[in-house]
Design a protein around this motif. Structure first.
Motif, PDB file in Angstrom:
ATOM      1  N   ILE A 163      -5.950  -3.647  -0.735  1.00 36.06           N
ATOM      2  CA  ILE A 163      -6.259  -4.075   0.633  1.00 36.06           C
ATOM      3  C   ILE A 163      -7.611  -4.786   0.660  1.00 36.06           C
ATOM      4  O   ILE A 163      -7.928  -5.524   1.592  1.00 36.06           O
ATOM      5  CB  ILE A 163      -6.235  -2.878   1.620  1.00 36.06           C
ATOM      6  N   ARG A 164      -8.404  -4.575  -0.384  1.00 40.96           N
ATOM      7  CA  ARG A 164      -9.688  -5.251  -0.504  1.00 40.96           C
ATOM      8  C   ARG A 164      -9.860  -5.689  -1.950  1.00 40.96           C
ATOM      9  O   ARG A 164      -9.985  -4.858  -2.845  1.00 40.96           O
ATOM     10  CB  ARG A 164     -10.808  -4.292  -0.097  1.00 40.96           C
ATOM     11  N   GLU A 165      -9.851  -6.997  -2.167  1.00 43.49           N
ATOM     12  CA  GLU A 165      -9.976  -7.534  -3.521  1.00 43.49           C
ATOM     13  C   GLU A 165     -11.417  -7.992  -3.758  1.00 43.49           C
ATOM     14  O   GLU A 165     -12.228  -8.012  -2.834  1.00 43.49           O
ATOM     15  CB  GLU A 165      -8.990  -8.706  -3.698  1.00 43.49           C
ATOM     16  N   LEU A 166     -11.699  -8.363  -5.012  1.00 45.14           N
ATOM     17  CA  LEU A 166     -13.068  -8.752  -5.351  1.00 45.14           C
ATOM     18  C   LEU A 166     -13.051 -10.043  -6.166  1.00 45.14           C
ATOM     19  O   LEU A 166     -12.395 -10.113  -7.211  1.00 45.14           O
ATOM     20  CB  LEU A 166     -13.744  -7.638  -6.158  1.00 45.14           C
ATOM     21  N   GLY A 167     -13.756 -11.043  -5.670  1.00 47.22           N
ATOM     22  CA  GLY A 167     -13.807 -12.323  -6.387  1.00 47.22           C
ATOM     23  C   GLY A 167     -15.234 -12.822  -6.515  1.00 47.22           C
ATOM     24  O   GLY A 167     -16.177 -12.203  -6.026  1.00 47.22           O
ATOM     25  N   GLY A 168     -15.418 -13.945  -7.176  1.00 43.72           N
ATOM     26  CA  GLY A 168     -16.744 -14.496  -7.438  1.00 43.72           C
ATOM     27  C   GLY A 168     -17.103 -15.621  -6.470  1.00 43.72           C
ATOM     28  O   GLY A 168     -16.302 -16.512  -6.219  1.00 43.72           O
ATOM     29  N   SER A 170     -16.005  -9.534  -1.261  1.00 41.64           N
ATOM     30  CA  SER A 170     -15.173  -8.341  -1.106  1.00 41.64           C
ATOM     31  C   SER A 170     -14.357  -8.480   0.169  1.00 41.64           C
ATOM     32  O   SER A 170     -14.893  -8.413   1.282  1.00 41.64           O
ATOM     33  CB  SER A 170     -16.074  -7.098  -1.029  1.00 41.64           C
ATOM     34  N   ILE A 171     -13.058  -8.691   0.022  1.00 38.91           N
ATOM     35  CA  ILE A 171     -12.182  -8.874   1.189  1.00 38.91           C
ATOM     36  C   ILE A 171     -10.732  -8.836   0.709  1.00 38.91           C
ATOM     37  O   ILE A 171     -10.455  -9.091  -0.474  1.00 38.91           O
ATOM     38  CB  ILE A 171     -12.499 -10.220   1.896  1.00 38.91           C
ATOM     39  N   LYS A 201       3.944   7.791  15.390  1.00 41.50           N
ATOM     40  CA  LYS A 201       3.672   6.953  14.217  1.00 41.50           C
ATOM     41  C   LYS A 201       4.685   5.815  14.192  1.00 41.50           C
ATOM     42  O   LYS A 201       5.654   5.806  14.964  1.00 41.50           O
ATOM     43  CB  LYS A 201       3.713   7.773  12.923  1.00 41.50           C
ATOM     44  N   LEU A 202       4.451   4.837  13.322  1.00 41.73           N
ATOM     45  CA  LEU A 202       5.314   3.663  13.283  1.00 41.73           C
ATOM     46  C   LEU A 202       6.081   3.587  11.970  1.00 41.73           C
ATOM     47  O   LEU A 202       5.538   3.894  10.901  1.00 41.73           O
ATOM     48  CB  LEU A 202       4.483   2.385  13.449  1.00 41.73           C
ATOM     49  N   ASN A 203       7.316   3.153  12.077  1.00 35.55           N
ATOM     50  CA  ASN A 203       8.157   2.986  10.897  1.00 35.55           C
ATOM     51  C   ASN A 203       7.869   1.612  10.278  1.00 35.55           C
ATOM     52  O   ASN A 203       7.899   0.597  10.974  1.00 35.55           O
ATOM     53  CB  ASN A 203       9.619   3.096  11.328  1.00 35.55           C
ATOM     54  N   THR A 204       7.574   1.597   8.998  1.00 35.49           N
ATOM     55  CA  THR A 204       7.241   0.332   8.333  1.00 35.49           C
ATOM     56  C   THR A 204       8.005   0.217   7.023  1.00 35.49           C
ATOM     57  O   THR A 204       8.558   1.197   6.524  1.00 35.49           O
ATOM     58  CB  THR A 204       5.738   0.259   7.989  1.00 35.49           C
ATOM     59  N   GLU A 205       8.022  -0.972   6.469  1.00 35.52           N
ATOM     60  CA  GLU A 205       8.508  -1.142   5.095  1.00 35.52           C
ATOM     61  C   GLU A 205       7.487  -1.963   4.327  1.00 35.52           C
ATOM     62  O   GLU A 205       6.673  -2.668   4.907  1.00 35.52           O
ATOM     63  CB  GLU A 205       9.895  -1.790   5.055  1.00 35.52           C
ATOM     64  N   VAL A 206       7.552  -1.828   3.014  1.00 35.18           N
ATOM     65  CA  VAL A 206       6.560  -2.507   2.178  1.00 35.18           C
ATOM     66  C   VAL A 206       6.942  -3.969   2.024  1.00 35.18           C
ATOM     67  O   VAL A 206       8.108  -4.305   1.812  1.00 35.18           O
ATOM     68  CB  VAL A 206       6.474  -1.817   0.799  1.00 35.18           C
ATOM     69  N   TYR A 207       5.952  -4.856   2.166  1.00 35.50           N
ATOM     70  CA  TYR A 207       6.144  -6.281   1.928  1.00 35.50           C
ATOM     71  C   TYR A 207       5.439  -6.633   0.616  1.00 35.50           C
ATOM     72  O   TYR A 207       4.220  -6.459   0.491  1.00 35.50           O
ATOM     73  CB  TYR A 207       5.555  -7.102   3.090  1.00 35.50           C
ATOM     74  N   GLY A 208       6.196  -7.099  -0.363  1.00 33.70           N
ATOM     75  CA  GLY A 208       5.601  -7.475  -1.653  1.00 33.70           C
ATOM     76  C   GLY A 208       5.125  -6.262  -2.429  1.00 33.70           C
ATOM     77  O   GLY A 208       5.676  -5.168  -2.282  1.00 33.70           O
ATOM     78  N   GLY A 209       4.090  -6.444  -3.226  1.00 34.66           N
ATOM     79  CA  GLY A 209       3.618  -5.359  -4.108  1.00 34.66           C
ATOM     80  C   GLY A 209       2.185  -4.946  -3.870  1.00 34.66           C
ATOM     81  O   GLY A 209       1.321  -5.134  -4.730  1.00 34.66           O
ATOM     82  N   PRO A 210       1.883  -4.335  -2.710  1.00 38.43           N
ATOM     83  CA  PRO A 210       0.503  -3.876  -2.491  1.00 38.43           C
ATOM     84  C   PRO A 210       0.173  -2.669  -3.368  1.00 38.43           C
ATOM     85  O   PRO A 210       1.093  -1.948  -3.780  1.00 38.43           O
ATOM     86  CB  PRO A 210       0.496  -3.471  -1.011  1.00 38.43           C
ATOM     87  N   ILE A 211      -1.119  -2.458  -3.666  1.00 44.36           N
ATOM     88  CA  ILE A 211      -1.527  -1.180  -4.268  1.00 44.36           C
ATOM     89  C   ILE A 211      -1.547  -0.194  -3.106  1.00 44.36           C
ATOM     90  O   ILE A 211      -2.462  -0.205  -2.271  1.00 44.36           O
ATOM     91  CB  ILE A 211      -2.918  -1.282  -4.931  1.00 44.36           C
TER      92      ILE A 211
END
Ligand SMILES: [Zn+2]
Length: 433
Positions: free
Chosen positions: A411-416, A234-235, A106-116
């Motif tokens: 990771i997937r937002e919803l817009g018009g 949806s993206i 597995k890979l070691n990662t850190e969070v960038y910003g504020g994802p859900i």
């Protein structure tokens, strides 16, 4: 498909091809080049002319495109749109390979910003970013973009049987719970330097030439139009690549008027903007001053130009959520596809004031684009954006706007679909003033 859906499809392709802020910057550059914009290096002396189209890049993750107006900069000023190239997610740490029970890598990662965070589980993921290569000059390593493309990794959920409270809300530890699984380990699997090997293979370069990398995870599932009438987009990364996309097409499609049109795509908004390519840096004000100087203006002219300028800080807003209506202000609830949204806050977390709001509403009215307003509930704290941060660097009247979206930072937002087209129209109109 109608023209609004066509434009939304174009946005989906743009985002799908922009798995990192470096790729987004490159894609903006490619479109600017296609439309006749010329590159200016920050290291060179600039020689500009009226109605000339130019762009400059910083850190390969921020880009400023501009078209010199027909008027005089000190009188006609700059018409600016600002947005950001970065999105929240996971950044891969150095020496990322971690072996589990000698069986998994597995890979070691850190969070960038504020994802859900929980939206990142059980998704096909890949890796993209940039690598630096050795050259003869140690001060100038060569940079290449890299996108592994294949979904080589995923962050699996723990089964509900071992996580009985999962549907009641579980704290997610970003060091132990969200590390992505890459492979089984068996036979002579090369687990040491796995990632460097993978990059070298992908780019067809020698491992020894790789000095460093800056890589992020991203979801490989393509974006789509959804809804009964295909009215939603949806993206991931709508925040804020949709604003970059709308601003970019506003700039290249708009016919320049008297003012000098500028699109500034900052990086690092999601981590506070305090980097050399972020909105809290002198980057934009230096570029604007250099434009003035290259047009043979003096310092007084430059300050006059700023006083005659207007900035639209474009970042997404929050649409009314159908399942959580109580979370919203009782009288200001933006709805998807009912128009671009002006963001206001008494604490000035957004730059909007009566004057700048009136200007933008006037622009939208003139082209029959509806406008909505967003204010946080009085007992809730909202986010902020590049607007107030730019204002601390630049003396320019500014407004904060965006389109109302759902699932911001998922990771997937919803817009018009309609909103995206309408905000593009308002940007184009703004640039044509
Ligand atoms: Zn944003």
């Amino acid at each position: 498909m109608n023209k609004e859906q066509d434009f939304a499809k174009n946005l989906i392709d743009f985002i799908d091809e922009s798995p990192s802020s470096f790729h987004a910057t490159k894609n903006v550059e490619d479109i600017l080049i296609k439309k006749g914009f010329k590159k200016l290096n920050l290291q060179d002396r600039w020689d500009l002319e009226k109605e000339g189209k130019y762009y400059t890049i910083k850190n390969n993750s921020a880009i400023v495109g501009f078209e010199i107006g027909k008027g005089e900069i000190e009188k006609d000023g700059f018409n600016l749109i600002g947005a950001h190239t970065d999105s929240p997610g996971f950044k891969i740490k150095p020496n990322p390979e971690m072996v589990v029970e000698n069986k998994y890598l597995k890979l070691n990662t850190e969070v960038y910003g504020g994802p859900i965070l929980n939206t990142w589980f059980d998704r096909p993921l890949s890796i993209a970013g940039r690598v630096s290569l050795k050259t003869d000059n140690p001060l100038e390593p060569k940079e290449l973009l890299v996108d592994i493309e294949d979904p080589i990794t995923t962050i699996p959920n723990l089964a509900i049987h071992m996580n009985r409270k999962v549907n009641e809300g579980i704290k997610i530890n970003p060091q132990s719970d969200t590390l992505p699984l890459v492979s089984n380990i068996n036979g002579n699997f090369e687990k040491n330097n796995f990632l460097i090997n993978l990059i070298a293979e992908k780019l067809d370069i020698k491992i020894d030439d790789i000095l460093d990398f800056e890589l992020f995870l991203y979801g490989t599932e393509k974006g789509s139009l959804i809804g009964l009438n295909k009215e939603f987009i949806s993206i991931g990364k709508l925040d804020n690549l949709a604003m970059i996309h709308a601003g970019l097409y506003g700039l290249v499609d708009g016919k320049v008027g008297m003012a000098t049109n500028v699109l500034v795509c900052f990086d690092n908004e999601e981590v506070g903007s305090r980097t050399k390519q972020g909105a809290a840096s002198p980057m934009l004000r230096t570029v604007l001053e250099r434009i003035s100087l290259a047009m043979d203006k003096d310092k007084e002219d430059y300050y006059r130009a700023l006083s005659n300028s207007f900035m639209i800080s474009a970042d997404q807003a929050h649409a009314l959520h159908p399942n959580n209506t109580e979370k919203y202000d009782p009288t200001n609830k933006p709805i998807m596809n009912e128009g671009p949204t002006i963001k206001l806050a008494a604490n000035q977390a957004y730059t909007t004031d009566n004057f700048s709001s009136a200007v933008y509403e006037g622009i939208c009215k003139s082209i029959d684009v509806p406008v909505q307003k967003f204010v946080n509930r009085s007992d809730a704290q909202g986010g902020s954006t590049i607007g107030p941060i730019s204002s601390s660097q630049l003396d320019i009247v500014s407004i904060d706007i965006g389109n109302p979206i759902l699932a911001m930072h998922s990771i997937r937002e919803l817009g018009g679909v309609l909103d995206h087209y309408n905000i593009y129209k308002s940007f184009k109109e703004f640039y044509e003033i």
